[in-house]
Every structure is written in structure tokens, then in C-alpha cells.
Design an enzyme around this catalytic site. Structure first.
Site: not given
Ligand code: NAP
Ligand code: MG
Length: 476
Positions: A173, A226-228, A231, A248, A282
Site C-alpha cells: 500500500k 511512517g508516523s509514530t 505505527g 519504522e 526520518c
Molecule cells: P502516515 O500518515 O504515517 O503515512 C504513512 C503511510 O501510512 C501512508 O501509506 C498512509 O496512507 C498510511 N496510513 C495512514 N493512516 C493509516 C492507518 N490508519 N492505517 C494504516 N495505514 C495508514 O505519515 P504522513 O501522514 O504521510 O506523514 C505524517 C508524519 O509522519 C510526518 O510529518 C513524519 O513525522 C512522519 N513520517 C515518517 C516517515 C518515515 O520515514 N519514518 C515517512 C513519512 C512520514 P495515506 O497516504 O493514504 O494516508
């Protein structure tokens, strides 16, 4: 305007609800494509297909056959590297030279795990009662890989390749903001010989299909970056049926500069350790700790090097820093800067928008911060860095570790004993000494504390996509 469908069971298919996710070029703010958004009903079909591909085809192929197929994926990625790089650059505003490097990284990851298939060893164990005891590393079944938008292609590869190498099938996904190269990966893998259903790519919003992914009984492992907060939600939902998770998550990584280091080299290379990928990394070294005797010299050189960075059109070879991924991401970063300003912190450079079009934000250096400032404590995920002086190694280490995160970091010193002593004490999964690297295909990557659980990359990731079985054979 191009439209792309879901890649399910070896073909592009529309979603059952015909819903679309628009794709914006962050450098121009124009919508240039859309993709189908999977529904929970599509997910149900995809899981069935993945389970069928697992039980009937993929796990039964010989290691040699799976090795050949993953090498073929790698070759095909390289053949289509330029198109993939252009697509990635347009989809998220990534500078084209970085996009090219990341596509090549994806190809190397498939190569590495193709070779890893025949190096996934078990053990023979001299158990106390005699007889013959051995272990097997067995595939889990269907793995869901949920990936973010900041490094879409390499992260998709570093989850899909080891999961497939270990004999699992994968539902990928991608993030809603960056699904295009992931869909291409699905097609490329199928054309290279990955059986239908073994790697399916399913864009769909996290809010709509996330919970169904995290609770589906046929999905045995969730590998998430993705985000904490997301996660933590996945881990809690996955606990219902004890699904395996590998997470991660965020970071607030330190960059520690001792006075005995090559301060010139540290200062000239440090800006890209936080501003690369427009700070949406990250591993970004967003908290810089500088020994006070070299603080002024370091800060001056750091700021001068920051002003030299080429911010602009991602399609130009010379560009080092592109726009942020979205309007919303820029607004969230600007709130941190506004907070620092209103608290009276010094914005030594940046903090402004100098482009009239595109989600650009100038690389920003904040000085005189306090350790309870949000800009110092929280993950900004944008082009913002804080630099603080320190006097004493152990007090500095307490500040370094006073964070819920523990992903990456750098230590700059020419004193070998100090380098090792400090490296042992920093609470993080990844560190580099006199370097800013974080990711090596061959080495484990992941976090301590709220930066995650489990490891991507290296042989550790391959083992993480297996169950460990012990078999005892009586000899008498
Ligand atoms: P995110 O919401 O955690 O998104 C990462 C992935 O998870 C995307 O594919 C997202 O899909 C999916 N997702 C979102 N809500 C979900 C749920 N309830 N259940 C399962 N999967 C879900 O991150 P973001 O909104 O893109 O970014 C927000 C913050 O996350 C950033 O500001 C940063 O702090 C952190 N981040 C960290 C990393 C890293 O490399 N560790 C990478 C990106 C972001 P959708 O796109 O469809 O929402
Ligand atoms: Mg989100």
C-alpha cells in the site's frame, strides 16, 4: 492527465467504487494524474489472491527459481530507471538526481535479496538429550507493506524484496501522495516473472483501508514505515490476532560535533544531512550539538553552506532541494518556525518562501533554542534545523537521549576512544561516525524507543519475514 488503476493479480484493475486519488506535482501545484483508490472490498479480493499465490505458487518454487526472478526484477528496474526517476520526481517534487539514485538503490535491493535467498541458513543444535535438532526459516504467508511518500520507491523495494525472497507474498500500500512508482514496481515485477498475486499494489487511503489491513486474518505481518501515531495504531490493532509487526517511525536525530573533529568538513556536509529531501527524512540530523569552543566557527560555516544550496526546479540536474510534498506539509513546517519566532529564537537563515509557485520553503537554521521548544523536541519533517552548543560530554548525552525517538545520528570526532564511548551511549538504532550515512542495503536499519520495532535491510530484514521453526529427530 493520466489515470492508473490498482495492480491486482497480474493486471491493472479498477477499484470497486471507482474512486480516484488525484496526484499533484508539488513544484507546479498542478494535478497531472490520478489513481484508483482501493476499497475494503478490493482489499478482500487482493488478500485472497495473495494467499492463493502464496500457497499454490510462490512458496513452492525452488530457491534457484525465486533467485532468478528477483534478479530479473532488478534488471528491469535498471532498464526503466530513467522513466521511474522522472515519475518519482514529478509525483513528490524530489530532485531528479536524488530520484535517479533512489531507483538505482531499489535495483540493488532486489539484487541483494535475490542473492540472500540461498543464504537464509538454519542451524543444527546439539540438544542435551541427543538426537538431531535443526532449525528452518519458513515464510509467514501474506505480508502487508505500508509505505510513506518521502522515499517511495526504495522503501517499497526494501519491504517487498526481502518479503518475497523469504517466500511470502506481498500487498503493497503506497502513500496516497506517491503511488505512481509503486504501481510501476508491481507491473515490472510481474513482467520479470513474479507470479500473479505475489506482489499486488493497492493505493487507497490509510483512513479507509488501514484498519482492515491491520486486522485481516490472512495477513500475517505488517511492515510499516511512517508516523509514530499511525505505527502505534497499527501495532495495537495487529495485537488482536498477534500479527507480526515491523515499524519504522519518526526521528529527531542528533548530529554531534566535538572540537577535535574536522570541523570544516562537518560544517560543510551537515546542511545536507538535514535539508536533503527538503528535510522530509526520518533520519534528518535536525538537532545539532556543537562543542562550545568551535560553536561560532561551526555555525558560521553551516549557515554559509546552507545559503549555497540550490533550491528549485526538481527536474534540473543542478537542484539539490525541491519543494515540500504538499501544501499541508509546508503549513505544518511553517507552524514550527512561527512558534520559534514568537518564542524569540534566532532564525539565522531561511524561514521564508522565495518561490511564487510550488510548495517551496527556504532551508531554515534556528539558533538559541531551549530544550523544551517544540522545534527542538518534535519531528518537523521539513527543512528546519536547530544548533545548540554544549560544554560537557555527559550532559550533552543526556540531552541527546532526552527524546522519545532513537533512529539515527552522527558523531564527529577524531578521538577513537571517544567515538566508540559516545556511540555506545546514544540511544539509536543507526549511527555514523565522521559521516552522515544512515542506509546501507547490507546493514540493519531501524529505531530504538518510539522510532520503531524490527529492522529493514540487511539479513536481519530477511529473517524478519520468516518464522523460526525447530525440528527434533530421534536417533535412538
Ligand atoms: P502516515 O500518515 O504515517 O503515512 C504513512 C503511510 O501510512 C501512508 O501509506 C498512509 O496512507 C498510511 N496510513 C495512514 N493512516 C493509516 C492507518 N490508519 N492505517 C494504516 N495505514 C495508514 O505519515 P504522513 O501522514 O504521510 O506523514 C505524517 C508524519 O509522519 C510526518 O510529518 C513524519 O513525522 C512522519 N513520517 C515518517 C516517515 C518515515 O520515514 N519514518 C515517512 C513519512 C512520514 P495515506 O497516504 O493514504 O494516508
Ligand atoms: Mg497521514
Amino acid at each position: 492527465m493520466t489515470s492508473t488503476l490498482l495492480f491486482l493479480d497480474g493486471e491493472f484493475r479498477d477499484s470497486s467504487r471507482r474512486k480516484r486519488i488525484p496526484q499533484t506535482n508539488p513544484a507546479t501545484e498542478e494535478v497531472f494524474a490520478d489513481v484508483a483508490a482501493a476499497s475494503v472490498a478490493d482489499l478482500e479480493e487482493a488478500v485472497k489472491g495473495a494467499h492463493r499465490a502464496f500457497t499454490q505458487v510462490w512458496r513452492n518454487l525452488s530457491p534457484r527459481k525465486r533467485t532468478d526472478i528477483l534478479f530479473a526484477v532488478s534488471r528491469r528496474i535498471r532498464e526503466q530507471a530513467e522513466e521511474l526517476a522522472q515519475l518519482e520526481s514529478r509525483n513528490i517534487g524530489k530532485p531528479i538526481s536524488d530520484a535517479r539514485d533512489e531507483i538505482e538503490l531499489g535495483a540493488r535491493i532486489f539484487e541483494y535479496y535475490a542473492g540472500g535467498i540461498t543464504r537464509l541458513f538454519g542451524q543444527t543444535i546439539p540438544v542435551g538429550r541427543g538426537g538431531f535438532d535443526f532449525t528452518l526459516r519458513q515464510p509467514m504467508g501474506v505480508v502487508a507493506a505500508i509505505v510513506p511518500w518521502n522515499f517511495p520507491f526504495p522503501i517499497a523495494c526494501w519491504k517487498a524484496a526481502p518479503a518475497l525472497a523469504a517466500g511470502n507474498t506481498v500487498l503493497l500500500k503506497p502513500a496516497s501522495q506517491s503511488p505512481l512508482t509503486a504501481l510501476e514496481l508491481g507491473r515490472i515485477a510481474f513482467e520479470a516473472g513474479v507470479p500473479a498475486g505475489a506482489l499486488q499494489v493497492m493505493p487507497g487511503t490509510g483512513s479507509e483501508i488501514g484498519d482492515a489491513l491491520a486486522t485481516h486474518p490472512l495477513i500475517r505481518k505488517i511492515s510499516f514505515t511512517g508516523s509514530t501515531s499511525v505505527g502505534a495504531r497499527i501495532m495495537s490493532l495487529a495485537s488482536r490476532d498477534l500479527k507480526r509487526v515491523s515499524l519504522e517511525l519518526g526521528g529527531k536525530s542528533p548530529n554531534i560535533i566535538f572540537a577535535d573533529a574536522d570541523v570544516e568538513q562537518a560544517a560543510s556536509t551537515s546542511p545536507m544531512s538535514v535539508f536533503a529531501n527538503t528535510g522530509q527524512d526520518c533520519c534528518a540530523r535536525s538537532r545539532v550539538f556543537v562543542e562550545r569552543t568551535v560553536y561560532d566557527a561551526f555555525a558560521e560555516k553551516f549557515i554559509a553552506a546552507t545559503r549555497q544550496l540550490q533550491v528549485g526546479d526538481p527536474s534540473s540536474d543542478a537542484t539539490q532541494i525541491g519543494p515540500l510534498v504538499s501544501r499541508g506539509q509546508r503549513e505544518s513546517v511553517e507552524q514550527f518556525i512561527a512558534g520559534a519566532r514568537s518564542a524569540g529564537r534566532s532564525i539565522a537563515c531561511g524561514g521564508t518562501r522565495t518561490h511564487s509557485r510550488g510548495y517551496y520553503l527556504d532551508p531554515t537554521v534556528v539558533l538559541d533554542v531551549e530544550t523544551n521548544d517544540p522545534v527542538w523536541r518534535e519531528e518537523v519533517f521539513g527543512p528546519v534545523v536547530c544548533i545548540r552548543p554544549f560544554d560537557d560530554e555527559s550532559a550533552m548525552l543526556r540531552e541527546v537521549n532526552d527524546s522519545p525517538y532513537g533512529l539515527s545520528g552522527s558523531i564527529w570526532t577524531n578521538d577513537l576512544k571517544r567515538a566508540i564511548r559516545v556511540a555506545r551511549q546514544v540511544e539509536s538504532g543507526v549511527l555514523s561516525i565522521n559521516s552522515h550515512s544512515s542506509v546501507h542495503v547490507e546493514a540493519p536499519f531501524g529505531g530504538f524507543k518510539q522510532s520503531g520495532i524490527g529492522r529493514d535491510l540487511g539479513m536481519a530484514a530477511l529473517e524478519g519475514y520468516t518464522e523460526l521453526k525447530n525440528v527434533y529427530v530421534a536417533e535412538a
